[in-house]
Scaffold this active site. Sequence first.
Site, PDB file in Angstrom:
ATOM      1  N   ARG A 140       0.852  -1.123  -0.014  1.00 18.15           N
ATOM      2  CA  ARG A 140       0.023  -0.010  -0.033  1.00 18.15           C
ATOM      3  C   ARG A 140       0.963   1.180  -0.003  1.00 18.15           C
ATOM      4  NH1 ARG A 140      -4.326   0.357   4.721  1.00 18.15           N
ATOM      5  NH2 ARG A 140      -2.275   1.158   5.920  1.00 18.15           N
ATOM      6  N   HIS A 172       4.126  -0.587   8.128  1.00 16.41           N
ATOM      7  CA  HIS A 172       2.656  -0.938   8.571  1.00 16.41           C
ATOM      8  C   HIS A 172       2.774  -2.286   8.260  1.00 16.41           C
ATOM      9  CE1 HIS A 172      -0.913   0.004  10.155  1.00 16.41           C
ATOM     10  NE2 HIS A 172      -1.724  -0.542   9.203  1.00 16.41           N
ATOM     11  N   TYR A 274     -39.582  -2.457   4.170  1.00 18.11           N
ATOM     12  CA  TYR A 274     -39.351  -2.505   2.769  1.00 18.11           C
ATOM     13  C   TYR A 274     -39.104  -3.936   2.470  1.00 18.11           C
ATOM     14  CZ  TYR A 274     -38.785   2.578   2.412  1.00 18.11           C
ATOM     15  OH  TYR A 274     -38.993   3.947   2.311  1.00 18.11           O
ATOM     16  N   MET A 327     -33.525   4.224   5.726  1.00 25.53           N
ATOM     17  CA  MET A 327     -32.494   5.441   5.916  1.00 25.53           C
ATOM     18  C   MET A 327     -32.736   6.203   7.072  1.00 25.53           C
ATOM     19  SD  MET A 327     -32.382   8.831   3.440  1.00 25.53           S
ATOM     20  CE  MET A 327     -31.871   7.950   2.065  1.00 25.53           C
TER      21      MET A 327
END
Length: 390
Positions: A140, A172, A274, A327
């Site tokens: 990374r 790291h 939902y 939400m």
Amino acid sequence: MDEHAGGPVPHAQVRVDLSAIRDNVRELNIRTGAAEVMAVVKADAYGHGLVPAARAAQAGGATWLGTAVLGEALALRAAGVTGRLMAWLCAPGERWADALAADVDVSASAPWAVAEIAAAARETGRTARLHLKVDTGLGRGGAPRAEWTTLVDTALKAQADGLVNVVGLWSHFAIADAPEHPVNTAQVAAFRAALAAAEARGARPEVRHLANSAATLMAPQSHFDLVRTGLATYGLSPVPDAVRPDEVGLRPAMSVRARLALVKRVPAGHGVSYGHFYVTDRETTLALVPLGYADGVPRHGSGGDGGPGAPVLVGGRIRQVAGRVCMDQFVVDVGDDDVRAGDEVVLFGDAAGEPTAQDWARACRTISYEIVTRFAPRLPRTYVGEEPQR
């Protein structure tokens, strides 16, 4: 400090115990021996609140603070937070001059970054405190090992010109949560080789640092001069299958609580939320929790045909999310329990018997890091415990 003392009680809140952060850092200091502790307060202190968490960590003995982005480091300085402070995730054109003016340590993984930092030092007349990062296997950030000496030489040239001081060398871990993994052994060896190469070329760092929270708890051979503790600072285990927080003297600092907005009786066969992902199998009571994915409640915590939902404590019992997380709200099936609108519901907490952030992580097939960092700013933070004044 309770922001809501004497005022209206919010419908939901993130509660942060600053004394837990302080005590966690004290415990980590004991475990690191001679190595100093950098409390990582990136991502708004993992959702706990940047400035209050930073001050609590310092009260516990953290001699360094760390952020990913420079903006958070500058916000700490603007709030009057002093002491060693490092920001490491920077792109070309960064606000280097502001970092130097605020006495923020910066990091470089490539010669272009050293050049930009040196230019800012020349412009401002302030010598930069610079950490050089090597990639020891994470793939990374950090200079590739084949380019490490070039980065070191570039930085030491800038140091000879009086523009930077190379105060840190760092890397790291990739798999520190599996301490027996051979990659960890290879990374420690690669880091030692990188240190030797840099020091042979004239680097004399104040601190060498590699260990994150998992390595701090499980790999003492990687502590060097400084450890960077993120998740553990906030009382959560980065290796939950190997080490429980209470086994190493840590306690969670964050809890998420709400007050039920509605309670109603419904018949058997009633669809919930939902898509009717959940359908009642008997006459039962549904309780509405006024929190949803806009607040940071993971939608993956939904419960129904695909399996049980994430746990919550309501009416003194652990229940699960019923149906889709929406939400702004979700539903809990509380059966025949006597609960009422206004009763407290705990998504996860810091007391015995309450669900934990790790419980939510398991239910949502993720990690506790994501659970605590995702709660939105619209959800108020309430701070309890002793808040240090600096």
